[in-house]
Every structure is written in C-alpha cells, then in structure tokens.
Design a protein around this motif. Structure first.
Motif, mmCIF file in Angstrom:
data_model
loop_
_atom_site.group_PDB
_atom_site.id
_atom_site.type_symbol
_atom_site.label_atom_id
_atom_site.label_comp_id
_atom_site.label_asym_id
_atom_site.label_seq_id
_atom_site.Cartn_x
_atom_site.Cartn_y
_atom_site.Cartn_z
ATOM 1 N N TYR C 35 16.413 59.843 59.102
ATOM 2 C CA TYR C 35 16.152 59.415 60.471
ATOM 3 C C TYR C 35 14.980 58.445 60.514
ATOM 4 C CZ TYR C 35 18.876 63.619 61.585
ATOM 5 O OH TYR C 35 19.849 64.583 61.651
ATOM 6 N N VAL C 125 17.797 55.209 59.795
ATOM 7 C CA VAL C 125 18.797 54.883 60.809
ATOM 8 C C VAL C 125 18.300 55.209 62.206
ATOM 9 C CG1 VAL C 125 20.776 55.107 59.282
ATOM 10 C CG2 VAL C 125 19.951 57.115 60.539
ATOM 11 N N GLY C 126 18.928 54.583 63.166
ATOM 12 C CA GLY C 126 18.592 54.757 64.570
ATOM 13 C C GLY C 126 19.516 53.875 65.382
ATOM 14 N N THR C 129 20.155 50.341 63.987
ATOM 15 C CA THR C 129 21.076 50.209 62.854
ATOM 16 C C THR C 129 22.502 50.544 63.274
ATOM 17 O OG1 THR C 129 20.729 52.482 62.092
ATOM 18 C CG2 THR C 129 19.250 50.804 61.212
#
Lengths: 468, 468, 468
Positions: C35, C125-126, C129
């Motif tokens: 994350y 990621v978030g 992305t």
C-alpha cells in the motif's frame, strides 16, 4: 426495406445548417469566451504553489461541482437519450438526435447565458457554466420529447437554436430580476421546455401524426428506455442540488431522494389501478416515477422536511399517471395536442406542481425555521442595505443586502415567475412552430414518421437465427 | 399472445398494499424524521458564513460521501436491476420490481435503522443514512434474486417489508452489540440477503418452478444483463469502502479493485474449464466475476495486502463457478432449493468466505501491522477505559475506550456474527416464506412463472422487419 | 445452430494460460506490491486522529482522484466494452473479452509500471496507480478494436501481455525521459494502442477476414453500441484531466467538453454529407463523435482557449468520418489492413492530430500566457538548477528545477515523442502479430470469425413471440 421518400429534397441542408452554426459558434467563442479564474493558468491564485496545481487543488471549484456535473451530464446524454428509445423503430433518432441537439445546445447556451452575464465584455467559462449549459440542454430535450418522431433533424436544430434564446431570457428575468428560487429548474427548465415543445407541437400538428402503428414499443425497446429512466431517477438529486451551497445542497439531495422514492412506489400503485386487468404499464414506470424529481425541484433546498418531500412525490406520481391515462388522450382528441413522450405528464404538470409547492414553502419560510440560512435560499428576503436589521445579521453572518421581502411577497414572486415562464414558453413555442412550417425545413411525410429508416442507414435485420 | 390467468383474483391488491404502506411511511416520517445537522438550515454551524453555504461547503459531509453514495445507488438500481434481466421474458419484472422494491425499502429502512439509532427520539437523515438505506435495499434485492420470476409483486413487497425488520436487527446486533467488522456488508448484507431469500424459496418451493422453457435467456437479454454486471463490478470498490474513513477507505478501494480483477480472470479460466467444449458460459461471466467483491467485503479495510485480496478473488471466482456448475443443480435435485439467479453462488458462499477471511485477517491484526489504525478497524480492540494502555495511546491519538479485545477474541466475534447472521436469516426467511403462502397474497400459477405477460402490458412484437 | 469447428484443438488452453498468468501476478504482487502511504494503516500520517480516519480524511488523495477514476473506469469497462457490441453476433465477445482483457491488464500494468517506478524496491499502489493501470488497459482495448472478431481469446491475452511491456516502456521514455506533455494520453495511449493493433492486424491478415456477412450490425446491436459511445463521450473530460492538478485539471475538463461538443456536431454534418441520400451512418455517430476527445488529449491542459479546443474538435470529427468513408476502405483494398472497429479513424489519426496540436500549443507557451503555471504543464521548461531565473521564480512559486527548455525545444520533443511512439507501436505490434501466428495459439477458422457461437454458450433464440 421500404423505399425512402423524396430524399433529394433534403440534400445537404442538415450539413449546411450545422456547418454555418458551428462556424458562428467558433467565431463567437473566439471573440467572447475565456477561461474563468479557476482554470486560467495566468490567474494570480494559480501562481502560488506548484505542488498543488497553483493554489490548493482542493480549493478549485472543479472539485466541488464536478461529480454532480457528471451526474447531470449522464442525465442529459444517457438519461434523456435512452428514455426516448422506447419507440420500436426510432432508437437511432432518439439517442442520436438527443446527442446532436445536446452537443449543439451546450455551445449555444454557453454563449447566450454568457451574454447575459458578461464579465468586462467577456464570457468566463468553468464547471459552473458547463452545468448551466447542460441544464439549458435539458429544456430543449424536453421539447424534443413532445415532438419525437414527428419533425426532421433540421427542424430540431432550428428549434433548439430559437428555444435557447427565449429560455435564457426567461431564466434571466425569473431567477435574476425577480429573484425567484428554483434550485432544480422545475420552472425555468421543465415547465419552460415542456410548454415550449407542446406549443410547437400544437402549431405543427398534422392528422397523420395520430394512429401510426410505429408509434409504439417492442419488448427490448422498452428495456432500452429503462436505462434512461433509471439513470435519470438515480442522478436527479444531483440535478436538483448541483448549484446549491453547503447545507442547502445536502437538503436538496435528501428531499429529492425521498420525493423520488415515494413517487416510484405511488406510480406502481396507481399504474396497477388504472390499467386493464391491473397490469403495470411501462409508459408509467418509465416516466411517472420521475415526476417526483420535477415536482420537488423548486423547493428541494427549502425546509420542507423529508415527509413534505414525500407528499410531493406521491402527488406528482399520481398526477403523472393520471395524465398519461386520461389527460393526454383528452388533449389529443379535443385539442389536437400530440405529445409523443407525454412531456406534459412528466415535466409540464409536475413542473407547475413544483412551482406551487415552492410558493407554499416560500410563504412559510422564516428565520425561525431557517436561521440565517433563509437568506441563502431567498436572497431577496435579506433586509435592505443600511437597515438596522441588516447590521444585526452582519454581526454573525456574511450576507448581501436584499429587498427586504416578506414571506408572502416571495411566494407571490414565485407564482409570478411561473406565469411568466408559461407565457413566454407558450408564445415563443408557437412562434417557433410557425417558423418550423417553412417548407425549406423539410417537414416529414406520413411515411417518415416515427421511423429511423428515412434518415439513417438502418442495417438489414439478421434472419440467420430466427427459426420459423 | 397467451391469455392471462385469473386476473380478477388480484384486483386492486397491489395498489391497496402500496398505498397503505406509503401512508404509514408518510406518517412515521412526519413524526420521527428530521434533517441531520449537516442539512438543517437552522443548525448553528450553517449560520456562519453565507458565501460558503453556512459553514464551509467543503466540510459538509455530503462532499465526502456523495460520489460513493451515487456509485452505490447505481449498483442498486442499474446493477441489480439489469443483472436480473437475463431471463428472456422477464425483463420488465426484473428491472421494474427491482425499482419498486428498492424505492419501497429505502423508505422503510430509513425508519427501521433510524428507530435503532434514535437521537432524542428523532431520526436524523443525511447522506450517510441514505447510504445505509441503499445497503439495506441490496439485501432485499439479493433475496429477490433467489425468487425471481416465481413470486408475485405483492409477495415481494411483503417479503421486503418483513426482511428489513430482521435485517436491521441482525445488523444492529452484529455490528453494534458484537462490534464485528464488516465494512462491505458481506455478512450483514450478502449472507443475510442470500440465505433469507433461499430459505423463503425452499419453503415456497413448487414442482412447477423447475423445467420451464422460459427460465433461460436470449441473446440480447444476456447483453442487457451485462450492463448490470459491469456496473456492479466497477462500483464495488465504492460499496466496500463508502463508510470507511481516510486510509481505511483508500485501502478498501485498492483491495476490492484487485480482488475483482483476479476474480474476473479466474472466472473466465474456470468457466472455460467446466463448460462443454471449453465454451464460456454467460451465467458465470455475469455473476461469478463479482464474487470477489463479496468475498473481500469483510476484510476490505484490513491490512491484507493487495496479494491477499487477489487470493480471495481467485478463491471466490472458483467457488462461484463451481457453485453454478455443480452445487446449484445438486441443491435443486436433492434439496428442492430453486435459486433463479444463483444467489448462493454470488452472495451466499462468497459471503461465508468473506466472513472466514475476515476472521483470519482479524486474528492477525496487531498494532505492529496496523499502528493505531487498529482501533479504527476494530474499535473493540482498544484498551479499556482508564487503563494505562489507553492513556499511552491518547498521548498521540484520539480514540474511544474499547473492550480490550485480543486478536483472537475479535476473530471469534467475527465468526459468531456469521453464525448469528445465518441463523436469523434462515429462520426469518422460512417464516417469511410461510407468510407468503397465505392465499390472499397471490401465488403464481405455473403459466405465470418467469413471464412478464401476466403482470405487465407487454407490447405486441413488431414483425415488420423480420424476413422469412 | 451451426456446429462449432474443431473444438478439441483448444481444449483447456485458455484456462491453462490464465491460471499461469494469474499465479505469476500473485507471486509478483506478493513480492513487490504494498500500500502507498495514503492507504497504509501503519503510516505515520494515518496515526494522528481517529475521527478523521488517521489524518484528515479530506486530505487523503483518494478524495481528489476517486470520482474521476470511476469515470475512467466506466469508460474502460462499459465504454469500450459496449462500443464494440455493434457486431450482430459478437456481443458476448465484445463486452466479455473487453472485461477479461481489462481485468487481466490492470494487474499486469500495475506491475510493469511499478517496476519502472520502484520505491525502495517496492511498488506502492493507490488510486493514482489504479488510474494509470486503467489507462494502460485502454491501449490494449484499442488494439483489441482493430482485431475484434478475428482472433481467439487466447491470442488476445498474449497480445495484452506483450503490449503492456512495450506500452510501459514507451510511456516511460516519452513522458519520463523526454518530459513530453500528454495529459490525456493521446500519444502514449491512443496512438500507441491503435498502431500496435493495426500492425498486428496487418501481420495476421487473412483473406477470409473480408466480406463476411457477420461483419455488420443489427438494429439493437447498434443501440447497445451507443451505450458505449455516450459513456465514453460524457466521461472523456475525466480521462483527459484526471492526473492534472488544480487549474490545469479544470482547464483540461473545459477544453475536452467543448472539443467533444463541436466534434459531435461536425460528425453529424459530415456524416450526412458523405452518405448515400444524406442519411446518417451509425458507424460515424458511434465513433467519430469521440475523435475530438482524442485529438484534444495532448493539449487539453494547455492554454489553447475554448475556441482552440473547438477547432480541434471540428478537424477531428471531419478527419474521422473521412477516415471511415474513404481511408479505411482504401487501406483494406490497397494495403490489406483490416480494422474491424476503425481504430485508425477514432484513435490513430486523431491521436496524431493531438500530437501535432500539442506541439503547436507547446511552441506558443510562455509565461506571458501561462504565468508560472507554465512549469506545471511543461516541467522541463523550468530554468536550470541554481540559475538566477530559477531563484527569481522561487521567490513566489515552488517549482523543481527543469532543463531550461525553450518553447521551440519543447515542441520538438513533443514531435519526437510522437515519432518514437509510432515506431515502437508499429514494430512491437508487428512482432506481436508474428508471435500470434504460432499455431498453438488457435487462429480462427473462417467459420469462427465475428461469431460468439464458437467460444460461448449462446442461447437458442426464443421463437415464441415471433409471429410469421
């Protein structure tokens, strides 16, 4: 496949008209339109801190308005477009002309509304003007609903162009000059669009419009129409609240949500009651379920309480189904008013109901139930400039001076705006109808009614998988 | 077109029942429901600065919740509605009753959930209660899926009314009393809705339900269903995260996104494997691709890492396709459990999987991998009031005192909530099924199954363009 | 129903390939993906105040990006998926393979793009992305459009896997190394996807591809396609602006809105002009109306003014209709380039137009018309590190040092990026086409072209309601 009728008479006209208008729009945009300060790279506020995109990106009004703008955008292009695909052989025209008309109108409405609100001789655009342009498109699309399948695309473009002029002036007078509250545009968009279209339909009326076997649905066309219905229904809270601030917006969302819920349930109840063998009628489900969104549109941001919104939804759903069942046939047979989509039942009468509900709500609005929020909903209720009353308020609250209207005066202005809207819509709609009778604008022959075949390349049906 | 069967027996009943309920809702709303402080013009915070709509419009909770609320709204009305249109002659009923039921339930759920969370004897509504009302509608629509085409609209309304009572109590017990984590409602919405509906279906079961030629799709009805599927799939991250705060919400979005992606790929892989000639089966693509969203729903806001979410998606997709291929036929033939939409495969078993995954994730949750965020995800894990442990935390972090649960205890509570949910759903679903057998509620005759023709005005098909 | 052809030759291959890739993705996610700090419960910023979800929930980047992310998500899964359903017997394949491919690609693109932007050896990621993964899926789906109905799902998966590698490298070089501006991805997504797919199509070309009676639409398949068209059209402003900050984003929304409006009107005008009997052609309405969104994509965030955006829309719409009418048939007959959806007309040529428009706009960009916003749009235009020019700016504005490019240099880099994109797309597309010719990948027999019947369980048509 049927032969098309007299195609030569329309050769090149649509192209010519669209090209001329598009060039005019380009020139006028070039002269008048510029970015608003929220979207102008050069504006001082956008030259402060790189990381945030100039000023704090979170403060850009785009963030506040954009999600609701997109909901409204879906209503205009998917909602109205697919709602009208119920006709069995007019799906291309419904969703296609809806697309063309709306894309045409949002450019023209940017200009017309901009001319009425010039900043130093320029029209500044941004997400808020995009919203009001989309609202303007809604009015034209409602008028289109009254004429669906009965006029040429050429006539529609002319109608859209003329309608936006009167629409913009009426809204400027009603919302600006008379300071009428109409947060969801039930008067300025729905009543105007419906009666403009109906007036044009009455003037253009032909005997051949009635009784066509093509003026009906097939099973899957009714399902396509439900895509439009459901998107309109879901996003209507955004339509009614997009331009309101803070708690007003939140209230408008809540009121519209409950008005629509009660309207949907009521529509099913009344549809089952009035139909043969208690069956449900897709025409009602597709349209009358939405009447609550129209009817609560004027008072959506007022303190009507959720139960008040639900009462409005119940009355609107009932009125709308009754309209489809009895009033539309009556108007057709007695007044020769042909209304393909029944816009009188979805937008017209529920819009009048909205105006009345708005007047009643305005008549009961005081600081005792609104606090200073009263002056957000009704700016003209604010005390006069330099009055003691105003100074007292300014100790706690920032507010512009108003006209010191009483609740009763505001209610009166609400009703005056309705009357003016009806008058302008009907008169300008009739004049537009007369204009559309000019032979060069290609009125449809009886064979061309409600049929894509004459204006679209329609694919041959595939027979491979139909067993006999 | 086939004659409708015994229409007289149902004359006026749907209308009567809907009118009675709508009046009850109106009265209860009038007595109990008021605007929350974010939407009440009179609330002090809304009387500060005019320009921002009272308080800063950006601070209104509407801005935080509304975009995700609308995504969920689309899932309820478009997603569930169109997902069920796969039946060849039940499209009107699928999208229409879905619409009616959901509009009915969101009013009733506002009241039921409100009664369990009264503020000084009042129910305060706002965008958050609109969200939870929509979640409640999802449970009823899942139950509807088990009964699709087999019960009358009258039975559906009664079922929705009763289900919401048990649904609200179960959620209140599980989420409130036991402080179970279930951010996406996989237990309280999906498991509850599925087994409530299946229990009712089992009790109502009739021999005539099986083997109807109308219980299948046609080419275009399968495409309409894909509209529902894809909207559900796209917006599921909003469903699973809408009520979570800050980083928890962001994490729930990410986990659901990847669980759904891996589930979709897995569904295609397994569908091709189990089908005749390695063909793909639209039933799997329409439904099993979504199982990952259900299965990750309980632990979506937990620190399961993206790969963990993907594992859950893979297992859920496999389980769901296996369910459609083998478990549903087995249950039908052995237990006489008829499940029109296969809700056991999309909501039931994946929901149980979600509960188990949630318990495992809860069992491994410590401050070492969550920081103080642990107490956001699991409030009961926070130390007891006045404990030294709590005081230490309060130096850096604002947190309410909890029950001092260990990870293992929390995991246990997660499983207890699953068991209770299953028990309440099955028992109340069976009782509701018995209730729906009362003759006055119009059970369907064999001819009326899976067919719009008996309850809707269905247009004559257009034969003009079908060449023979 | 026709017998399927040689089903045994493909037994289990799709399953095997999908399972292998899904396992690879799982392992790589397990090793590399974590994350981002906005979604990691343990991150310091998320351990401050409980009530707001760690840090202020309003500050989480999810709130900024998520509404536009969901718009883009709808474009990928509904927009591209339904746009391709126009084929009469390939609806399942269009929306189904679109779904599979996109779900496959968003996982692989997360990895590929992540490897090029590692944080301490990890991929974070978030929501940002997720956005760029969806953009990558768009490129593959555009390539799919060139090959629609002509390749097996197995070939599509391999194509998607290979394409993402070259796509990511090209974008990394163009946007990262050359610091080219392409906010809407018109070069890196549309040009790349179109010419990659066209190159593969040319290499794979077979005589049997031409002249199939199944390569056409039926009435309702054209309406399903319009669902895709309209959703793409409405949400394109989000596609072109999602990754831009503040006023840049607002400007990109405005420019795209007006480019699309003028493009839509122009498409109708030109379609009526070029078609037989001045009829409108659904192929144009479904596709060319969108060309304005592509063509304005590179310069959407530049100070081109609304009229400039409209000119681009007019040119793009004209170019696209001309492409469908004359260029596609020419390329098919002379170069044996078969392009099922006409991606050259919707993505290819309008993408090249976008690159040229972007270069022109870049050549005229100075602080006189951009203020310091110039360095947001073109970071390489910022003065060199430690230069006096930079110090002057830093007094008022936070900006990273750039390369001190002039307007002309930036314009040159824009064109270089176009040439490189074209080169990489065409060469890697041709190589991929050669790869897809490996017999084990199941090229389609002539009977299998444009037909769901061979890869899907297609329901028997219901004949009950078709009267003869």
């Amino acid at each position: 496949m049927a032969q098309t009728v007299e195609p030569k008479r329309r050769r090149g006209k649509l192209t010519l008209v669209l090209v001329i208008f598009q060039i005019i729009f380009l020139v006028l945009f070039g002269i008048f339109v510029e970015y608003g300060e929220d979207s102008d790279a050069k504006a001082e506020q956008n030259n402060l801190e790189h990381g945030n995109g100039g000023a704090d990106a979170m403060d850009n009004r785009l963030g506040y308005y954009y999600p609701m703008f997109q909901d409204v955008h879906v209503m205009i292009f998917i909602g109205f477009g697919f709602l009208m695909t119920f006709l069995k052989r007019y799906g291309f025209g419904s969703v296609g002309y809806n697309f063309l008309l709306a894309a045409f109108v949002i450019q023209w409405a940017t200009l017309m509304q901009g001319f009425l609100h010039l900043h130093h001789g320029k029209i500044q655009v941004g997400v808020e003007t995009m919203l009001t342009s989309d609202f303007a498109a809604a009015a034209v699309l409602i008028s289109f609903g009254a004429l669906l399948g009965k006029v040429s695309h050429l006539q529609l473009i002319i109608l859209g162009f003329v309608e936006i002029i009167f629409f913009s002036v009426n809204e400027y007078v009603g919302a600006g000059y008379f300071q009428t509250a109409d947060v969801g545009g039930s008067m300025f968009v729905h009543v105007f669009g419906a009666y403009f279209g109906l007036a044009a339909s009455r003037v253009l009326n032909k005997k051949s419009w009635e009784g066509s076997s093509k003026e009906g649905s097939v099973y899957h066309s009714d399902l396509f129409a439900m895509i439009g219905t459901v998107f309109l229904w879901m996003f209507w809270p955004s339509f009614n609240s997009a331009l309101a601030p803070g708690d007003d917006q939140h209230r408008a969302v809540i009121n519209t949500y409950y008005a629509l819920a009660s309207c949907c349930v009521t529509t099913f109840a009344v549809s089952a009651m009035v139909s043969k063998e208690n069956k449900l009628d897709m025409v009602h489900i597709q349209n009358s379920t939405l009447a609550g969104g129209v009817a609560v549109g004027t008072c959506a941001n007022m303190m009507i309480q959720p139960w008040g919104a639900m009462v409005i939804g119940v009355v609107a759903g009932t009125l709308s189904v009754v309209g489809y069942k009895w009033i539309s046939p009556f108007l057709l047979s007695k007044v020769h008013l042909h209304d393909t989509c029944g816009v009188n039942n979805l937008h017209g009468m529920p819009g009048i109901l909205a105006a009345i509900a708005g007047a009643i709500a305005a008549a009961t609005a005081e600081t005792s139930n609104y606090g200073y929020g009263l002056y957000e909903v009704f700016p003209a209720r604010a005390p006069l400039v330099n009055s003691t009353a105003l100074d007292t308020i300014l100790d706690d609250f920032t507010v512009d001076a108003g006209s010191g209207r009483t609740a009763g005066m505001q209610a009166g202005f609400q009703l005056v705006a309705l009357v003016i809207t009806l008058a302008i819509a009907i008169i300008s709609g009739m004049l537009t109808g007369l204009l559309l009778k000019i032979p060069i604008l290609d009125q449809l022959t009886p064979d061309e009614l409600y049929d894509d075949n004459n204006f679209w390349e329609v694919p041959e049906e595939d027979t491979h998988y139909v067993k006999v």
